[in-house]
Enzyme design. Structure first.
Site, PDB file in Angstrom:
ATOM      1  N   SER A 194       0.841  -1.209   0.000  1.00  0.00           N
ATOM      2  CA  SER A 194       0.000   0.000   0.000  1.00  0.00           C
ATOM      3  C   SER A 194       0.871   1.252   0.000  1.00  0.00           C
ATOM      4  O   SER A 194       2.002   1.230   0.500  1.00  0.00           O
ATOM      5  CB  SER A 194      -0.854  -0.028   1.269  1.00  0.00           C
ATOM      6  OG  SER A 194      -1.437   1.232   1.495  1.00  0.00           O
ATOM      7  N   TYR A 252      -0.401  -0.469  10.199  1.00  0.00           N
ATOM      8  CA  TYR A 252      -0.609  -0.919   8.805  1.00  0.00           C
ATOM      9  C   TYR A 252       0.560  -0.472   7.921  1.00  0.00           C
ATOM     10  O   TYR A 252       1.071  -1.257   7.108  1.00  0.00           O
ATOM     11  CB  TYR A 252      -1.929  -0.329   8.320  1.00  0.00           C
ATOM     12  CG  TYR A 252      -2.358  -0.680   6.913  1.00  0.00           C
ATOM     13  CD1 TYR A 252      -2.848  -1.951   6.603  1.00  0.00           C
ATOM     14  CD2 TYR A 252      -2.309   0.273   5.897  1.00  0.00           C
ATOM     15  CE1 TYR A 252      -3.283  -2.251   5.316  1.00  0.00           C
ATOM     16  CE2 TYR A 252      -2.740  -0.031   4.609  1.00  0.00           C
ATOM     17  CZ  TYR A 252      -3.230  -1.286   4.322  1.00  0.00           C
ATOM     18  OH  TYR A 252      -3.662  -1.584   3.052  1.00  0.00           O
ATOM     19  N   LYS A 265       2.949  -2.942   5.897  1.00  0.00           N
ATOM     20  CA  LYS A 265       2.945  -2.920   4.423  1.00  0.00           C
ATOM     21  C   LYS A 265       4.331  -2.584   3.869  1.00  0.00           C
ATOM     22  O   LYS A 265       4.658  -2.982   2.746  1.00  0.00           O
ATOM     23  CB  LYS A 265       1.891  -1.934   3.906  1.00  0.00           C
ATOM     24  CG  LYS A 265       0.453  -2.469   4.022  1.00  0.00           C
ATOM     25  CD  LYS A 265       0.242  -3.785   3.256  1.00  0.00           C
ATOM     26  CE  LYS A 265      -1.216  -4.081   2.954  1.00  0.00           C
ATOM     27  NZ  LYS A 265      -1.432  -5.436   2.387  1.00  0.00           N
TER      28      LYS A 265
HETATM   29  N1  LIG Z   1      -8.677  -0.877  -1.198  1.00  0.00           N
HETATM   30  C1  LIG Z   1      -7.584  -0.152  -1.186  1.00  0.00           C
HETATM   31  O1  LIG Z   1      -7.619   1.064  -1.494  1.00  0.00           O
HETATM   32  C2  LIG Z   1      -6.249  -0.743  -0.816  1.00  0.00           C
HETATM   33  C3  LIG Z   1      -5.137   0.097  -0.841  1.00  0.00           C
HETATM   34  C4  LIG Z   1      -3.896  -0.433  -0.538  1.00  0.00           C
HETATM   35  C5  LIG Z   1      -3.758  -1.770  -0.218  1.00  0.00           C
HETATM   36  N2  LIG Z   1      -4.869  -2.569  -0.163  1.00  0.00           N
HETATM   37  C6  LIG Z   1      -4.676  -3.964   0.185  1.00  0.00           C
HETATM   38  O2  LIG Z   1      -5.332  -4.784  -0.752  1.00  0.00           O
HETATM   39  C7  LIG Z   1      -5.669  -6.037  -0.136  1.00  0.00           C
HETATM   40  C8  LIG Z   1      -7.132  -6.361  -0.427  1.00  0.00           C
HETATM   41  O3  LIG Z   1      -7.962  -5.402   0.194  1.00  0.00           O
HETATM   42  P1  LIG Z   1      -9.401  -4.966  -0.368  1.00  0.00           P
HETATM   43  O4  LIG Z   1      -9.372  -3.510  -0.496  1.00  0.00           O
HETATM   44  O5  LIG Z   1      -9.758  -5.797  -1.544  1.00  0.00           O
HETATM   45  O6  LIG Z   1     -10.294  -5.306   0.914  1.00  0.00           O
HETATM   46  P2  LIG Z   1     -11.655  -6.186   1.076  1.00  0.00           P
HETATM   47  O7  LIG Z   1     -12.046  -6.014   2.493  1.00  0.00           O
HETATM   48  O8  LIG Z   1     -12.615  -5.813   0.016  1.00  0.00           O
HETATM   49  O9  LIG Z   1     -11.170  -7.677   0.808  1.00  0.00           O
HETATM   50  C9  LIG Z   1     -10.243  -8.308   1.659  1.00  0.00           C
HETATM   51  C10 LIG Z   1     -10.604  -9.771   1.809  1.00  0.00           C
HETATM   52  O10 LIG Z   1      -9.619 -10.362   2.695  1.00  0.00           O
HETATM   53  C11 LIG Z   1     -10.312 -11.245   3.571  1.00  0.00           C
HETATM   54  N3  LIG Z   1      -9.584 -11.392   4.824  1.00  0.00           N
HETATM   55  C12 LIG Z   1      -9.416 -10.465   5.799  1.00  0.00           C
HETATM   56  N4  LIG Z   1      -8.762 -10.999   6.829  1.00  0.00           N
HETATM   57  C13 LIG Z   1      -8.513 -12.299   6.509  1.00  0.00           C
HETATM   58  C14 LIG Z   1      -7.880 -13.361   7.184  1.00  0.00           C
HETATM   59  N5  LIG Z   1      -7.375 -13.222   8.419  1.00  0.00           N
HETATM   60  N6  LIG Z   1      -7.778 -14.563   6.542  1.00  0.00           N
HETATM   61  C15 LIG Z   1      -8.281 -14.737   5.307  1.00  0.00           C
HETATM   62  N7  LIG Z   1      -8.917 -13.760   4.628  1.00  0.00           N
HETATM   63  C16 LIG Z   1      -9.028 -12.545   5.224  1.00  0.00           C
HETATM   64  C17 LIG Z   1     -11.662 -10.604   3.815  1.00  0.00           C
HETATM   65  O11 LIG Z   1     -12.630 -11.543   4.260  1.00  0.00           O
HETATM   66  C18 LIG Z   1     -11.978 -10.002   2.440  1.00  0.00           C
HETATM   67  O12 LIG Z   1     -12.774 -10.867   1.662  1.00  0.00           O
HETATM   68  C19 LIG Z   1      -5.347  -5.878   1.348  1.00  0.00           C
HETATM   69  O13 LIG Z   1      -4.084  -6.459   1.624  1.00  0.00           O
HETATM   70  C20 LIG Z   1      -5.273  -4.379   1.528  1.00  0.00           C
HETATM   71  O14 LIG Z   1      -4.481  -4.008   2.629  1.00  0.00           O
HETATM   72  C21 LIG Z   1      -6.115  -2.079  -0.480  1.00  0.00           C
END
Ligand SMILES: NC(=O)c1ccc[n+]([C@@H]2O[C@H](COP(=O)([O-])OP(=O)(O)OC[C@H]3O[C@@H](n4cnc5c(N)ncnc54)[C@H](O)[C@@H]3O)[C@@H](O)[C@H]2O)c1
Length: 276
Positions: A154, A167, A171
């Protein structure tokens, strides 16, 4: 363009929702057999059903990546089902925000557990099917099959972010892990890259005021980003808008596909030009 991942087997964690779900569907569209893993069975099974309806191959494995025994279970299930493992995407994650002076040890540790320890365990569990197999092929003088790991990071890691010391630290740790795997396993033809996202529209980035939550260890943790901040991010983003999960998934595909065969240890920013 299609078929970038023909005959490849991919495991994606956190693939029941958001970016992971979009990546699972895109990978399957490109010919991969996908293991859709999430702690929540229902959304993971829905992703599998969607992939199968579209003519692709997928199976779901439910479990919590912070459970010490889960990584081996997941990787074994993938290999038992599809025979091999080519791609591992460490994507599962969430946020547990707080300012430094109010952050608890539990809050701090939870972010290191999910983003760093869980990803490390997944990579270690994959090593017999990625590193050892690739090493045996190399010793036998065989051309290595394409194998790679994509770790999700991130801009909070690469730039830091107020309210996210836990976080952000985790990250950034993901990036150190990525470069280490690239250096240690590159000799066997295994690539490892990180993909950094900025503001992608998922459950994680809904307005905090909507009260989104995730239950972890019997506790309800607030998800989301304060609305005023959500309004500000597009202003410092070259494309002036948030990204869609499908656009985020495209960045993961770029790093995972064998056309990226000479790209390793790289940190790809999929941010719409956030802060450039
Ligand atoms: N959305 C953003 O803007 C953004 C930005 C930077 C990084 N990220 C990263 O992208 C990745 C995906 O995030 P997203 O935005 O799609 O979020 P999201 O909440 O839509 O999806 C994340 C999924 O991970 C699953 N999850 C959470 N904890 C878990 C665990 N302990 N074991 C197994 N599964 C688990 C959840 O059930 C969910 O289905 C993450 O690592 C997040 O930190 C997202």
């Amino acid at each position: 363009m299609a078929g970038l991942l023909e005959n490849q087997v991919a495991v994606i964690t956190g693939a029941g929702r958001g970016i992971g779900a979009a990546a699972a569907k895109l990978f399957a569209e490109h010919g991969a057999s996908v293991v859709v893993s999430d702690r929540d069975a229902e959304p993971a099974e829905a992703v599998v059903a969607e992939i199968k309806d579209a003519g692709g191959q997928a199976t779901s494995v439910t479990g919590d990546v912070t459970d010490a025994a889960f990584a081996e279970k997941l990787i074994k299930a993938a290999v038992d089902t599809y025979g091999k493992l080519h791609i591992l995407v460490n994507n599962a994650g969430y946020t547990w925000d707080g300012v430094i002076h109010k952050m608890t040890d539990q809050q701090w540790q939870a972010m290191l557990d999910i983003h760093c320890t869980a990803a490390f365990r997944m990579i270690r569990a994959a090593s017999p099917y990625m590193r050892d197999v690739a090493k045996a092929d190399k010793n036998a003088g065989k051309e290595p099959e394409p194998r790679c790991i994509v770790n999700i990071s991130s801009t909070s890691g690469t730039h830091g972010n107020a309210g996210q010391i836990n976080y952000s630290t985790a990250k950034m740790g993901v990036i150190g892990m990525t470069k280490t795997v690239a250096k240690e396993w590159g000799q066997f033809g295994i690539r490892c890259n990180a993909v950094v996202f900025g503001y992608i529209e998922t459950r994680l980035t809904r307005p905090k005021e909507e009260g989104g939550k995730i239950a972890v260890g019997g506790q309800e943790i607030a998800l989301g980003v304060p609305s005023d901040m959500l309004g500000f991010i597009p202003m410092v983003t070259a494309l002036k808008r948030p990204g869609k999960p499908e656009e985020a998934a495209a960045g993961v595909l770029l790093m995972a596909a064998p056309i990226a065969s000479y790209i390793t240890g790289h940190v790809l920013e999929v941010t719409g030009g956030f802060g450039v």
